[in-house]
Design an enzyme around this catalytic site. Structure first.
Site, mmCIF file in Angstrom:
data_model
loop_
_atom_site.group_PDB
_atom_site.id
_atom_site.type_symbol
_atom_site.label_atom_id
_atom_site.label_comp_id
_atom_site.label_asym_id
_atom_site.label_seq_id
_atom_site.Cartn_x
_atom_site.Cartn_y
_atom_site.Cartn_z
ATOM 1 N N LYS A 59 52.786 47.069 47.498
ATOM 2 C CA LYS A 59 51.752 46.216 48.087
ATOM 3 C C LYS A 59 51.646 44.878 47.368
ATOM 4 C CE LYS A 59 47.865 48.251 45.503
ATOM 5 N NZ LYS A 59 47.538 47.061 44.704
ATOM 6 N N ASP A 60 52.211 44.767 46.154
ATOM 7 C CA ASP A 60 52.178 43.507 45.413
ATOM 8 C C ASP A 60 53.309 42.562 45.803
ATOM 9 O OD1 ASP A 60 49.977 44.375 44.004
ATOM 10 O OD2 ASP A 60 51.118 45.027 42.248
ATOM 11 N N SER A 80 50.832 47.889 31.974
ATOM 12 C CA SER A 80 49.687 48.777 32.133
ATOM 13 C C SER A 80 50.142 50.236 32.189
ATOM 14 C CB SER A 80 48.921 48.436 33.414
ATOM 15 O OG SER A 80 49.656 48.835 34.558
ATOM 16 N N ARG A 100 37.721 43.487 38.631
ATOM 17 C CA ARG A 100 39.134 43.542 38.292
ATOM 18 C C ARG A 100 39.288 44.413 37.063
ATOM 19 N NH1 ARG A 100 42.783 38.391 38.116
ATOM 20 N NH2 ARG A 100 44.311 40.062 38.031
ATOM 21 N N GLY A 101 40.520 44.662 36.682
ATOM 22 C CA GLY A 101 40.776 45.497 35.521
ATOM 23 C C GLY A 101 41.560 46.739 35.908
ATOM 24 N N ASN A 102 41.993 47.492 34.890
ATOM 25 C CA ASN A 102 42.761 48.693 35.163
ATOM 26 C C ASN A 102 41.830 49.821 35.624
ATOM 27 O OD1 ASN A 102 41.543 49.742 32.827
ATOM 28 N ND2 ASN A 102 43.263 49.170 31.523
ATOM 29 N N VAL A 103 42.428 50.969 35.908
ATOM 30 C CA VAL A 103 41.650 52.094 36.429
ATOM 31 C C VAL A 103 40.520 52.469 35.474
ATOM 32 C CG1 VAL A 103 41.763 54.554 36.996
ATOM 33 C CG2 VAL A 103 43.514 52.991 37.868
ATOM 34 N N ARG A 111 40.283 42.886 51.556
ATOM 35 C CA ARG A 111 40.523 43.870 52.629
ATOM 36 C C ARG A 111 39.522 45.017 52.533
ATOM 37 N NH1 ARG A 111 42.461 48.729 52.155
ATOM 38 N NH2 ARG A 111 43.126 48.295 50.024
ATOM 39 N N ARG A 112 39.370 45.571 51.338
ATOM 40 C CA ARG A 112 38.410 46.662 51.173
ATOM 41 C C ARG A 112 36.984 46.168 51.408
ATOM 42 N NH1 ARG A 112 41.555 48.390 45.949
ATOM 43 N NH2 ARG A 112 42.953 50.005 46.761
ATOM 44 N N THR A 131 38.942 50.609 33.303
ATOM 45 C CA THR A 131 37.899 49.585 33.318
ATOM 46 C C THR A 131 37.004 49.738 34.542
ATOM 47 O OG1 THR A 131 39.299 48.034 32.109
ATOM 48 C CG2 THR A 131 37.474 47.099 33.368
ATOM 49 N N ARG A 132 37.618 49.952 35.692
ATOM 50 C CA ARG A 132 36.839 50.029 36.931
ATOM 51 C C ARG A 132 35.972 51.280 36.981
ATOM 52 N NH1 ARG A 132 40.413 47.045 41.601
ATOM 53 N NH2 ARG A 132 41.541 45.664 40.210
ATOM 54 N N ARG A 147 55.522 46.134 34.460
ATOM 55 C CA ARG A 147 54.303 45.633 33.852
ATOM 56 C C ARG A 147 53.895 46.614 32.763
ATOM 57 N NH1 ARG A 147 50.205 45.354 38.553
ATOM 58 N NH2 ARG A 147 48.799 44.691 36.878
ATOM 59 N N THR A 178 34.968 46.273 44.186
ATOM 60 C CA THR A 178 36.358 46.192 44.629
ATOM 61 C C THR A 178 36.842 44.768 44.405
ATOM 62 O OG1 THR A 178 37.920 46.352 46.480
ATOM 63 C CG2 THR A 178 35.656 45.745 47.031
ATOM 64 N N CYS A 238 47.158 33.669 60.236
ATOM 65 C CA CYS A 238 45.925 34.397 60.010
ATOM 66 C C CYS A 238 45.657 34.477 58.517
ATOM 67 C CB CYS A 238 46.065 35.806 60.602
ATOM 68 S SG CYS A 238 44.708 36.934 60.263
ATOM 69 N N SER A 267 39.360 43.647 46.205
ATOM 70 C CA SER A 267 40.176 43.426 47.394
ATOM 71 C C SER A 267 39.347 42.915 48.567
ATOM 72 C CB SER A 267 40.852 44.751 47.796
ATOM 73 O OG SER A 267 41.280 44.737 49.139
#
Length: 323
Positions: free
Chosen positions: A87-88, A16, A153-156, A135-136, A158-159, A14, A131, A245, A133
């Protein structure tokens, strides 16, 4: 040797900064261990395109949206290797493609980047915590801190920028991403897995190539056996739970030294979206049977009601079910 591998090994990634940094690490390993030149080839994915629009990842189709374009490029012969954040990767196999290596893993825990150097527990009630996620988000709700958990959302950049601008009081990110970008000093807290379990495979990279490529054997030398065993167990938990689930899932496995050799320890949790209900279990076993350990653990979680978390009434007197 096929024409595709005579020249530099083409490593699909990718575009990024984090992705190219991760893929650059794999390219460096190829140069050092295989004695081959390696070049990065940037591939645009659906996940990257929707990220710019702010569409929630879960709404659009989950983590697999980052993977398809890379795998298509691999099968077309446009690249020789694809590097993913593990994880993706979907847990089901991709025809014609093999996961040939899981290199050494970064610390898989989550971190907080908060204003004024604060930890989660120090943030005032009602603080906005971002977040993307589920899960988070579910695990943050389960902590009972009264935080306003909002999507992002967004890259590091951006967040973290949303914290610096004052739009959010904090964001929760993967520690591995900050480590690879040499930005760990921006984390104000590393979250204990007892509080927030990471995503299955978080902190690990997955190296894929075509299963009939002569690179398969050579690339296998990039594999870290302990990292491979841990993520195989975590992904087995995820694959088994996904069958019955739809709840957010966290899992963390570690290979540790036992009295009679290496032992595999696995912890996992499934939660209702609001974090009010959860099924949490742990197990141990032989690293050589990593997938089996994870599969059996997830089966016990399903037997304990992991598949019905969002359909149950939230009874405050019995919010968390522990093994």
């Amino acid at each position: 040797m096929s024409a595709a591998v005579r020249g530099p090994v083409r490593v699909g990634t990718r575009a990024s900064l984090l992705a190219t940094t991760q893929s650059g690490t794999v390219a460096a390993m190829i140069r050092e261990r295989l004695g081959r030149d390696a070049v990065l080839v940037e591939i645009a994915t659906d996940g990257d395109r929707t990220q710019a629009s702010g569409v929630p990842l879960a709404t659009y189709g989950g983590t697999g949206v980052f993977v398809g374009a890379l795998r298509d490029a691999l099968l077309r012969g446009d690249v020789d290797v694809a590097v993913h954040s593990l994880k993706d990767l979907p847990t089901y196999p991709a025809p014609g493609i093999r996961l040939v290596a899981v290199p050494g893993r970064e610390d898989p825990r989550d971190v907080v980047v908060a204003r004024d150097g604060l930890t989660l527990g120090e943030l005032p009630v009602g603080s906005r915590v971002g977040t993307g996620s589920p899960r988070r988000a579910a695990q943050l709700h389960a902590l009972g801190l009264g935080l306003d958990v909002v999507g992002v959302r967004g890259n590091v950049d951006t967040r973290i920028g949303k914290v610096r601008s004052g739009e959010y009081d904090a964001v929760v990110l993967a520690r591995a991403g900050l480590a690879r970008l040499d930005r760990l000093e921006e984390a104000t807290e590393v979250l204990d897995p007892i509080q927030v379990l990471p995503a299955p495979g978080q902190g690990a990279l997955g190296v894929e190539c075509r299963e009939d490529d002569e690179l398969v054997t050579a690339l296998a030398t990039l594999d870290d056996p302990r990292a491979r065993a841990a993520v195989e167990a975590e992904r087995a938990v995820l694959a088994t739970l996904e069958g019955g689930c739809s709840a957010p899932i966290g899992a963390l496995a570690e290979v540790v030294e036992g009295e009679d050799g290496d032992e595999l320890w696995v912890r996992a949790v499934a939660l209702s979206l609001d974090g009010a209900l959860s099924v949490r279990k742990s197990a141990s076993g032989d690293p050589a049977d990593a997938a089996g350990v994870g599969t059996r653990l997830a089966g016990e979680m399903l037997a304990d009601g992991a598949g019905q978390l969002d359909s149950q009434q939230h009874d405050d007197s019995e919010q968390v079910r522990n093994a």
